[in-house]
Design a protein around this motif. Sequence first.
Motif, PDB file in Angstrom:
ATOM      1  N   MET A   1      -2.318  -4.438   7.327  1.00 56.95           N
ATOM      2  CA  MET A   1      -1.619  -3.370   6.618  1.00 56.95           C
ATOM      3  C   MET A   1      -2.513  -2.147   6.452  1.00 56.95           C
ATOM      4  O   MET A   1      -2.091  -1.010   6.689  1.00 56.95           O
ATOM      5  CB  MET A   1      -1.158  -3.864   5.244  1.00 56.95           C
ATOM      6  N   LYS A   2      -3.763  -2.359   6.040  1.00 59.00           N
ATOM      7  CA  LYS A   2      -4.690  -1.239   5.838  1.00 59.00           C
ATOM      8  C   LYS A   2      -4.961  -0.505   7.145  1.00 59.00           C
ATOM      9  O   LYS A   2      -5.066   0.729   7.173  1.00 59.00           O
ATOM     10  CB  LYS A   2      -5.992  -1.746   5.223  1.00 59.00           C
ATOM     11  N   TYR A   3      -5.078  -1.261   8.237  1.00 63.71           N
ATOM     12  CA  TYR A   3      -5.326  -0.645   9.541  1.00 63.71           C
ATOM     13  C   TYR A   3      -4.194   0.318   9.905  1.00 63.71           C
ATOM     14  O   TYR A   3      -4.439   1.480  10.267  1.00 63.71           O
ATOM     15  CB  TYR A   3      -5.460  -1.733  10.605  1.00 63.71           C
ATOM     16  N   TYR A   4      -2.950  -0.172   9.811  1.00 63.83           N
ATOM     17  CA  TYR A   4      -1.825   0.673  10.212  1.00 63.83           C
ATOM     18  C   TYR A   4      -1.561   1.782   9.196  1.00 63.83           C
ATOM     19  O   TYR A   4      -1.127   2.880   9.566  1.00 63.83           O
ATOM     20  CB  TYR A   4      -0.573  -0.174  10.440  1.00 63.83           C
ATOM     21  N   HIS A   5      -1.823   1.517   7.925  1.00 62.95           N
ATOM     22  CA  HIS A   5      -1.623   2.565   6.929  1.00 62.95           C
ATOM     23  C   HIS A   5      -2.590   3.723   7.168  1.00 62.95           C
ATOM     24  O   HIS A   5      -2.193   4.898   7.145  1.00 62.95           O
ATOM     25  CB  HIS A   5      -1.806   1.997   5.521  1.00 62.95           C
ATOM     26  N   ALA A   6      -3.864   3.412   7.420  1.00 59.85           N
ATOM     27  CA  ALA A   6      -4.850   4.466   7.684  1.00 59.85           C
ATOM     28  C   ALA A   6      -4.510   5.224   8.965  1.00 59.85           C
ATOM     29  O   ALA A   6      -4.608   6.456   9.022  1.00 59.85           O
ATOM     30  CB  ALA A   6      -6.246   3.856   7.786  1.00 59.85           C
ATOM     31  N   ASP A   7      -4.102   4.485   9.990  1.00 56.54           N
ATOM     32  CA  ASP A   7      -3.744   5.110  11.265  1.00 56.54           C
ATOM     33  C   ASP A   7      -2.551   6.041  11.086  1.00 56.54           C
ATOM     34  O   ASP A   7      -2.533   7.167  11.600  1.00 56.54           O
ATOM     35  CB  ASP A   7      -3.428   4.018  12.285  1.00 56.54           C
ATOM     36  N   LEU A   8      -1.573   5.583  10.336  1.00 60.06           N
ATOM     37  CA  LEU A   8      -0.376   6.387  10.128  1.00 60.06           C
ATOM     38  C   LEU A   8      -0.658   7.615   9.277  1.00 60.06           C
ATOM     39  O   LEU A   8      -0.149   8.705   9.555  1.00 60.06           O
ATOM     40  CB  LEU A   8       0.711   5.536   9.478  1.00 60.06           C
ATOM     41  N   MET A   9      -1.474   7.466   8.246  1.00 65.08           N
ATOM     42  CA  MET A   9      -1.830   8.616   7.419  1.00 65.08           C
ATOM     43  C   MET A   9      -2.507   9.696   8.259  1.00 65.08           C
ATOM     44  O   MET A   9      -2.221  10.892   8.122  1.00 65.08           O
ATOM     45  CB  MET A   9      -2.757   8.182   6.281  1.00 65.08           C
TER      46      MET A   9
ATOM     47  N   ASP B   1       8.138   4.876   5.302  1.00 64.81           N
ATOM     48  CA  ASP B   1       8.169   3.668   4.479  1.00 64.81           C
ATOM     49  C   ASP B   1       8.653   2.496   5.310  1.00 64.81           C
ATOM     50  O   ASP B   1       9.655   2.607   6.031  1.00 64.81           O
ATOM     51  CB  ASP B   1       9.107   3.842   3.286  1.00 64.81           C
ATOM     52  N   VAL B   2       7.972   1.378   5.196  1.00 63.06           N
ATOM     53  CA  VAL B   2       8.384   0.183   5.919  1.00 63.06           C
ATOM     54  C   VAL B   2       8.206  -1.028   5.015  1.00 63.06           C
ATOM     55  O   VAL B   2       7.267  -1.099   4.215  1.00 63.06           O
ATOM     56  CB  VAL B   2       7.576   0.006   7.225  1.00 63.06           C
TER      57      VAL B   2
ATOM     58  N   GLY C   1       4.115   4.335   2.914  1.00 63.47           N
ATOM     59  CA  GLY C   1       4.137   3.068   2.201  1.00 63.47           C
ATOM     60  C   GLY C   1       4.400   1.906   3.136  1.00 63.47           C
ATOM     61  O   GLY C   1       5.249   2.000   4.028  1.00 63.47           O
ATOM     62  N   ILE C   2       3.660   0.825   2.955  1.00 68.08           N
ATOM     63  CA  ILE C   2       3.886  -0.417   3.694  1.00 68.08           C
ATOM     64  C   ILE C   2       3.935  -1.546   2.677  1.00 68.08           C
ATOM     65  O   ILE C   2       3.053  -1.667   1.824  1.00 68.08           O
ATOM     66  CB  ILE C   2       2.780  -0.698   4.726  1.00 68.08           C
ATOM     67  N   SER C   3       4.970  -2.370   2.751  1.00 71.73           N
ATOM     68  CA  SER C   3       5.126  -3.503   1.852  1.00 71.73           C
ATOM     69  C   SER C   3       5.404  -4.745   2.687  1.00 71.73           C
ATOM     70  O   SER C   3       6.171  -4.685   3.653  1.00 71.73           O
ATOM     71  CB  SER C   3       6.280  -3.258   0.878  1.00 71.73           C
ATOM     72  N   MET C   4       4.787  -5.864   2.310  1.00 69.78           N
ATOM     73  CA  MET C   4       4.920  -7.079   3.116  1.00 69.78           C
ATOM     74  C   MET C   4       4.901  -8.325   2.240  1.00 69.78           C
ATOM     75  O   MET C   4       4.057  -8.468   1.365  1.00 69.78           O
ATOM     76  CB  MET C   4       3.776  -7.161   4.130  1.00 69.78           C
TER      77      MET C   4
ATOM     78  N   ILE D   1       0.874  -1.165   0.000  1.00 68.09           N
ATOM     79  CA  ILE D   1       0.000   0.000   0.000  1.00 68.09           C
ATOM     80  C   ILE D   1       0.912   1.216   0.000  1.00 68.09           C
ATOM     81  O   ILE D   1       1.771   1.352   0.878  1.00 68.09           O
ATOM     82  CB  ILE D   1      -0.932   0.040   1.224  1.00 68.09           C
ATOM     83  N   SER D   2       0.756   2.086  -0.975  1.00 68.24           N
ATOM     84  CA  SER D   2       1.628   3.253  -1.107  1.00 68.24           C
ATOM     85  C   SER D   2       0.790   4.447  -1.541  1.00 68.24           C
ATOM     86  O   SER D   2       0.181   4.422  -2.608  1.00 68.24           O
ATOM     87  CB  SER D   2       2.728   2.971  -2.136  1.00 68.24           C
ATOM     88  N   VAL D   3       0.753   5.474  -0.703  1.00 67.68           N
ATOM     89  CA  VAL D   3      -0.068   6.651  -0.981  1.00 67.68           C
ATOM     90  C   VAL D   3       0.762   7.917  -0.789  1.00 67.68           C
ATOM     91  O   VAL D   3       1.447   8.072   0.228  1.00 67.68           O
ATOM     92  CB  VAL D   3      -1.303   6.707  -0.056  1.00 67.68           C
ATOM     93  N   THR D   4       0.689   8.817  -1.757  1.00 68.94           N
ATOM     94  CA  THR D   4       1.311  10.130  -1.655  1.00 68.94           C
ATOM     95  C   THR D   4       0.213  11.186  -1.632  1.00 68.94           C
ATOM     96  O   THR D   4      -0.662  11.190  -2.498  1.00 68.94           O
ATOM     97  CB  THR D   4       2.259  10.391  -2.835  1.00 68.94           C
ATOM     98  N   SER D   5       0.254  12.054  -0.632  1.00 66.45           N
ATOM     99  CA  SER D   5      -0.762  13.097  -0.491  1.00 66.45           C
ATOM    100  C   SER D   5      -0.086  14.459  -0.461  1.00 66.45           C
ATOM    101  O   SER D   5       1.131  14.567  -0.650  1.00 66.45           O
ATOM    102  CB  SER D   5      -1.549  12.885   0.803  1.00 66.45           C
TER     103      SER D   5
END
Length: 285
Positions: A107-115, A139-140, A67-70, A57-61
Amino acid sequence: MKHLKTLFLPAIAAVAPFLISSCDPKPAKGTLLDNVPNILTNVVGDSILQTWVKDSISVTSDFGHVGISMQHPVDTFSVTSQAITEYMSEMLGGKYDGSYTSPKAVMKYYHADLMSQLKTDYEEVKRARGDDEVKMEWDVTFSKVADNSKFFTYKYTMYNYLGGAHGTSALLGVTFRKSDMRRMGWEIVRNYANDPFQELMRKGLREYFEVKSDDELKNMFLNPDHIYSLPLPECPPLFTDHGIMFVYNPYEIGPYAAGMPTFTIPYADIQPYLTTTAQKLIEKQ
């Protein structure tokens, strides 16, 4: 920056004194890559163990990039997949309270939380500086290092830039024993302070720094006395196909310019210094 400091604590506590300082943030990159179809098949000898998939999941705003990759097994209900998904959750803050059978959900949970937290901290920095040009980044990557019938090794790499003078990076990892998912730590090494074992570490570091003598090697250390008694890395031992990998994070033993001093001691050389537990793990390796 109190929001992100809380989030990063579980992941970087072990290496906090040694994180990389980088003068410039890495450029933002990419758009949403919700499910990268990157199938990876792991082979040991002639035997196919299992198939792995890479999700990202990689988003630029307007305020930055996250970004999180697993990598994880295709069979997300497997013990292996659930163990590494739990590990990912712990490294990202340990707040997820759902099932570990869906790595993408975690991944989606932590990505949304981090954003959300990144945006809050961006607004704080913008108000404090009167500057809306700063762009933050986090990035992780979680990826497989080795996998066989007895163990698998998984690593975690992190880079973040939170609007300060420098970015930070870290590399950690863990080896799981497949029979019970025990995580291996440095307790599997005996008598590491004795000179024969110290010489194995010095040899690895001489090769990393491309020097021939200990007199040259000690000049690479922040503390020259480490030539007499090297500490074990903060990163746990990483079992690979051919030996145990040692990874020192920046500033752990050397300056930023030294990068991450890394070397692998072959199993044949390190075997006499391992506990019975570790020796059983590497039989026939």
